[in-house]
Design an enzyme around this catalytic site. Structure first.
Site, mmCIF file in Angstrom:
data_model
loop_
_atom_site.group_PDB
_atom_site.id
_atom_site.type_symbol
_atom_site.label_atom_id
_atom_site.label_comp_id
_atom_site.label_asym_id
_atom_site.label_seq_id
_atom_site.Cartn_x
_atom_site.Cartn_y
_atom_site.Cartn_z
ATOM 1 N N HIS A 156 20.311 -6.189 -44.571
ATOM 2 C CA HIS A 156 19.619 -5.390 -45.575
ATOM 3 C C HIS A 156 18.130 -5.705 -45.462
ATOM 4 C CE1 HIS A 156 23.543 -6.149 -47.529
ATOM 5 N NE2 HIS A 156 23.390 -5.004 -48.144
ATOM 6 N N ASP A 194 17.177 -8.931 -47.226
ATOM 7 C CA ASP A 194 17.709 -10.195 -46.701
ATOM 8 C C ASP A 194 16.706 -10.907 -45.817
ATOM 9 O OD1 ASP A 194 20.199 -9.223 -47.562
ATOM 10 O OD2 ASP A 194 20.749 -8.508 -45.555
ATOM 11 N N GLU A 232 29.673 3.309 -46.927
ATOM 12 C CA GLU A 232 30.695 2.278 -47.104
ATOM 13 C C GLU A 232 31.361 2.425 -48.454
ATOM 14 O OE1 GLU A 232 29.464 -1.644 -46.086
ATOM 15 O OE2 GLU A 232 30.817 -2.566 -47.511
ATOM 16 N N HIS A 251 37.348 -4.045 -49.618
ATOM 17 C CA HIS A 251 37.142 -2.870 -50.461
ATOM 18 C C HIS A 251 38.381 -1.979 -50.443
ATOM 19 C CE1 HIS A 251 32.458 -3.194 -49.991
ATOM 20 N NE2 HIS A 251 33.005 -4.244 -50.569
#
Lengths: 442, 442, 442, 442
Positions: free
Chosen positions: A101, A104, A232, A271
């Protein structure tokens, strides 16, 4: 040059009989499985956030993770040391890819411009390190969920300034992803959902999400980013309901807004299970619907109701995932990104290596089992036989869309002798067969 | 003429202060709520299978339910007595509609033809009873899951003869639904799913399901059936995974196969919660996606993982459902079908009345609360204000699709002063507000 | 003197018809319900950690909560301002009690001694404020889960120094609880459990937990603390499995180690539902087993698998809880502690008031309904009748332990005429009855 | 003599390389693992109800299972043929044990006496067949849940006649279990729980359950039954809440009523997971609490919320179970009973063999892995080291109950240097280690 993890040597393949803990028992990057090397099949990636930025906090506890760059005060200096250590880590493990990201890798500044400048500076360092260590970027993404401005969502925020800010942030993240040669760009709708319907305009929020993604796809084209765009799915957490609940919800959304050719799915195992699906299911559905883009390789705990993001060590999970991926002719340009974090109690650098090794070997083993299953054709032959009636007579007419209810009724009355004889589904036998492949692979 | 439930008199509205158990405290059919009568808003329907055919078995126990027609041996005679009793029940409760599966109302014969003859004979009786008792058919459907031939599915069976048989059965069920003036026809994909992916061709099965539904829509047109076609999502049970998992999975499916204009959703509360969604969510999503067709009014137990099909007595559930339905301008031609069964331990005829009364009153009360909420506009005004920035300046441009990432980035850099000031979501205050409506309605 | 929440006036009872948002619609502290005032029945407490220390972080996001003391840098000064604001909050809401962890109210120092000194200094301030605002301490506790030293547990840590440290910390926390006149002392085993059995000595850990609690009870006696000792069950989170999973696991533990007379349960609604139980169930079990000590009044979201700690606004939850509490002759010396946090998106001070008001009114309303249910005796009379056969003949002998299998077999063969006639359980009718009480209370 | 499964020959061990479907790849009964044969370690048992009586109905479908005795009309004749076929099945698979409910093996008559006579007649046949086929009885039990009389429970029924009837039925079942030389007698509280607390006297019901079990233990003693008495926990289904929710609830119950020395637990994998626990957890807890009696070897689907009773084919499950069982020095007099049913879609006799083979081989493989893990001591050594501080100094004093909070506080202040240095929990490394044992066992 500083060595950040001097206690860990380059991790080597030693084979399944080795008792050496920090070695690969199954992952032998250059070994051919079928006509491709293991590394080409698996396209492993490290997740920068979990492995290098996360500190091991949880809702009830402070940071525990111990890393060599912990003591550095200056944010940019820390970001740079962290980057150097991270690439040493990737090199020692022989990982080919990483994902990140924007936030990050570089600290925010006092304004968007300053933040972007920080990002650019770190990206330049990444370019050097990537070349030096021969590591590529699997995908980049923007963190649109951590900052308080995103408390109510980003593209689905009720505040138009937040939408605009998110757009500017993604624009930049796409640009640095392009600059680093990223193969994909990912959208995870962290807070694109709601906490309560009592205060939410569901229709406007979903429309806005579509507008945002449409602009993003346009921008990718404008800047000549040729990577794959991925969304995602996740069902909930941090929100009560996330709009990209699972691959099917995503498919409904993309098809509604005419975006199904521009986006594929980045499927995360944990997920999937939070959404009530086997990981295998989500991969199979995505494959059949031409939506299988890339994979976040982790696992959850079926007894726990939140995203535990554990390293994937269940070999049923890895075997069935690789089986779908082989049937998909691989994942490229996607890959297997270890979107997994060491347990908060596994706070030593050694654990970071051990955890990745466990995940890598589990997928390498799964690849070997899946390849044998596919080569031997045992499952597909069973299915061929099971559905054979659809390749002849009335079944064929059905599949060719050449019949109707009137004709089928006549067919039943004239030709079908009751009781219709069914074949057994043989689930237990197939489960035993899968085990016999697992217990004879090494 | 036989009276089947002589111990129960016609159930009357007595108002909320009455202590009479078998009376309506809230449901007053002719009372206007806004510009429509309660009965027009609510369009209550009784589910023939649960209330008149089900015997109270469960996976661990034998039949317990006691009904006046239990002792009749001859299947057709029993079917007729059951029908007469059922219409007495509807009349005593003042229910306007009912729903049925083909096999609920008439016993199967030795061949499809004989089965259809039985069905026709009973349907003739239903026509008489419907006229006599002034009850209409909300929807009909075919039972494609109980007979062993459907063990592997119907439209998704691996056996083409089963597909053909299912087609013939649905053809007939649609025809009798038309004959009875049904307002809708429902497809519930009982076993249209899988038990294990190891033996399943997911792609072929979903294609076949689409073929089946396409033929069904064609047949409806051919016979001039003008009712609405509905598909009822359910995530699992009896299969491990049912293809119409929830409204969103259904939307993805319909859009993939170009069927989104021909089918809407019949949304069941308990199926929504099994899929991990609030009932409210599924209704709201369906409304926003023009898929809200009809409702199976029941409730599950959030602590239990199977379809308990309880009578809907939670007034939060009924209030929020009615709120969405009012926003949808009602459900017609759909309705509120009590797809609920008395507990196996509530085996007396009295319980069947008491259970329906509890459900009816809960929805009538929910209607009254929802109507006040909507009239006062308290939630919608809050939302109007919350999203107001999308009606002006950059927000307006976003909603009119007249901007892009470049422009939004410039906007952020030039106009946005950080930190962006957000409004609170005020969830707790809105929950308190909802309670203040509930506790002041009577 | 500084007013910290100048925009909020003292919250007053205005009755159910009032449209004023920040008022009590149901909670009228001095109003008698039966022979006790509402405030004596309900014994409301504010949770210092959630309401004054928590910042609104979640696993994916930074702090959002806005509080008047945010800008103060010095930890002790901040702790004092926070305390003054907190007591203003309690006074404005008319709350009688609060609860705290040691680390909520005072910052840690560089050593245990310094930490304890900080704590003592703040406790002195609390004593003043409590007297000034007429607020009492419901319970104190020690935070044994946030600091990294507790990563593997406190009393169940594999490290004996951690056990010792935890003991020292609890010792001090008990002492300051006594000093503040606390009515109870609570143990929540935050990390007293495991993440994986692969590395865990389950037997030793549970023995050590028992040793720790035994020493704690001894210490309470030694210092003359006369409050009640409570253990708070929770099934998981942050650990995979917490030893005090639910009230029943706790009962098994206490009975094994002979501690059942020294400890009772502090039951949290959201922890109950995470363990798969209705809140009502845990209260009823605790009451029947003489373990009902105190209540953490909140609620979870049945669709989410983690501890959401929402304010309790579901009036079914509050009604059934109050029903059990009334049957228990109240909770004293325990109380109803709002172990609930405003949503991260409800970040304004106003939300903190609104959330407590919503919770307070929900419980006050629940009390009124429960009291009517209990006074009218409708549920208990139904049960009296349902179990009446155990007050006569063979049933009486069974209950008096005066029979055996031989005699019962003879009884069956000689006296029972099959089929045994059962009464209906009438669940739906009772659910309707509950609704009729809810919809006629105001 | 009739051969019931002529298409299936005796199933032989052929080793892991064999491709023969109906053979054992891992289970070699006489092969020594450590100092015991596989068959002595595993003590496999077939569940009479699932494998010979169940017809494959589910809540949405009719019987599908095809068995050679299906066509026999007369109930007693059918019971006898079924018995003969069952013992042929056990012999062909080489199973040493079976388990049964009274009503599985013999049909009910018109009175208890007639029912008992039927049972006695079949039991005589069983005696012959057991001797002939060299098969023993692992445990017997009574079916107290299927008949309508048990709709509200058996020992916890609100009707005292039902309690008496259940007592008479258990009396007989214990007697025939003794007659058949059963090693254990099991109580599964099928409906010993509640559907709603609104109509339930929790305290009386649990007291009555204790009274019933006390009488049962007395009766066992009176008739000289020397087998082990077992209670099987299950959290829910068919009831909403079953009193023996899990092993811990059972422990609390037994300890409350002083029954902890008379009963142990029969632990079912699928019941453990429905209660929110890993199977491994329940075994470990039971072992540590001296409650591990016997095992119902099956597995559930973690994505499904009901008891699927699948054959146990997950080798993580079987490995960790066998690890606990080895640590328990085996299960005897308990065993591994396949309380599992073929899928309704696996309706052929062949599937019954294939399913048992899959389960048997999965446990045999798990035994081999677990034995290696235990012999090598890798997990236990890790734990020894992890908890070593409790064998010296302050840790030793803690474990010997020779210290207190005052002393521990002094110890902390005087001896502990902060920060306390913790070791990592190394979960991922241990998971990798487990995999390395699994992938090197064959």
């Amino acid at each position: 040059m500083t060595e950040y993890f001097p206690e860990i040597k380059k991790v080597e393949y030693e084979g399944n009989k080795s008792r050496k803990t920090l070695s690969f028992k199954h992952y032998n990057p250059e070994e051919k499985v079928g006509n491709k090397s293991m590394s080409d099949h698996l396209r492993f990636s490290v997740a920068y956030w979990h492995s290098f930025t996360d500190r091991g906090t949880d809702p009830f506890g402070a940071a525990t993770i111990q890393r060599p760059w912990d003591e550095i005060e200056n944010p940019m200096s820390k970001a740079k040391e962290r980057a150097r250590a991270a690439f040493e880590f990737m090199e020692k493990l022989g990982l080919d890819y990483f994902c990140f990201h924007d936030r990050d890798i570089a600290p925010p500044g006092d304004s968007l411009k300053e933040t972007n400048d920080n990002l650019d500076e770190i990206v330049s360092l990444f370019q050097e390190l990537m070349e030096d260590k021969d590591v590529e970027l699997l995908w980049g993404t923007a963190n649109l969920f951590e900052h308080p401005r995103y408390a109510h969502g980003a593209a689905t925020s009720p505040n138009s300034e937040v939408f605009a800010y998110a757009a500017a942030q993604v624009k930049k993240a796409m640009e640095v992803t392009k600059r680093l040669g990223g193969s994909n760009y990912v959208f995870w709708g962290g807070r694109e959902g709601y906490q309560t319907l009592l205060n939410t305009d569901l229709g406007l929020e979903q429309d806005n999400l579509a507008r945002f993604l449409t602009m993003a796809a346009d921008h990718a084209e404008r800047i000549g980013f040729e990577g794959q765009l991925l969304i995602e799915p996740k069902p909930m957490e941090p929100t009560k309901h996330q709009y990209d609940f699972d691959v099917e919800h995503l498919a409904a959304f993309l098809r509604r807004y005419g975006l199904e050719r521009q986006f594929k799915a980045n499927i995360e195992a944990n997920h999937a299970t939070l959404a009530g699906h086997d990981f295998h299911h989500e991969l199979a559905y995505a494959r059949e619907n031409d939506l299988l883009g890339s994979v976040d390789a982790n696992q959850g705990d079926p007894m726990l109701g939140w995203d535990t993001d554990q390293f994937p060590t269940n070999i049923y999970g890895t075997t069935l995932a690789m089986y779908e991926i082989l049937r998909n002719n691989g994942l490229a340009p996607g890959g297997l990104n270890f979107d997994a974090k060491v347990r908060r109690e596994s706070f030593k650098p050694r654990d970071l290596f051990a955890a990745h090794i466990a995940g890598i070997d589990s997928f390498a083993f799964g690849l070997k089992v899946a390849h044998r299953l596919k080569e031997d054709g045992v499952l597909e032959e069973f299915k061929q036989d099971r559905y054979s009636s659809f390749r002849e007579e009335v079944g064929k007419k059905i599949c060719q869309n050449e019949t109707n209810f009137d004709e089928l009724e006549s067919y039943v009355i004239e030709h079908i002798k009751e009781p219709i004889v069914l074949n057994s589904g043989r689930q237990e036998e197939l489960e035993g067969l899968l085990n016999s492949y697992i217990t004879t692979t090494n």
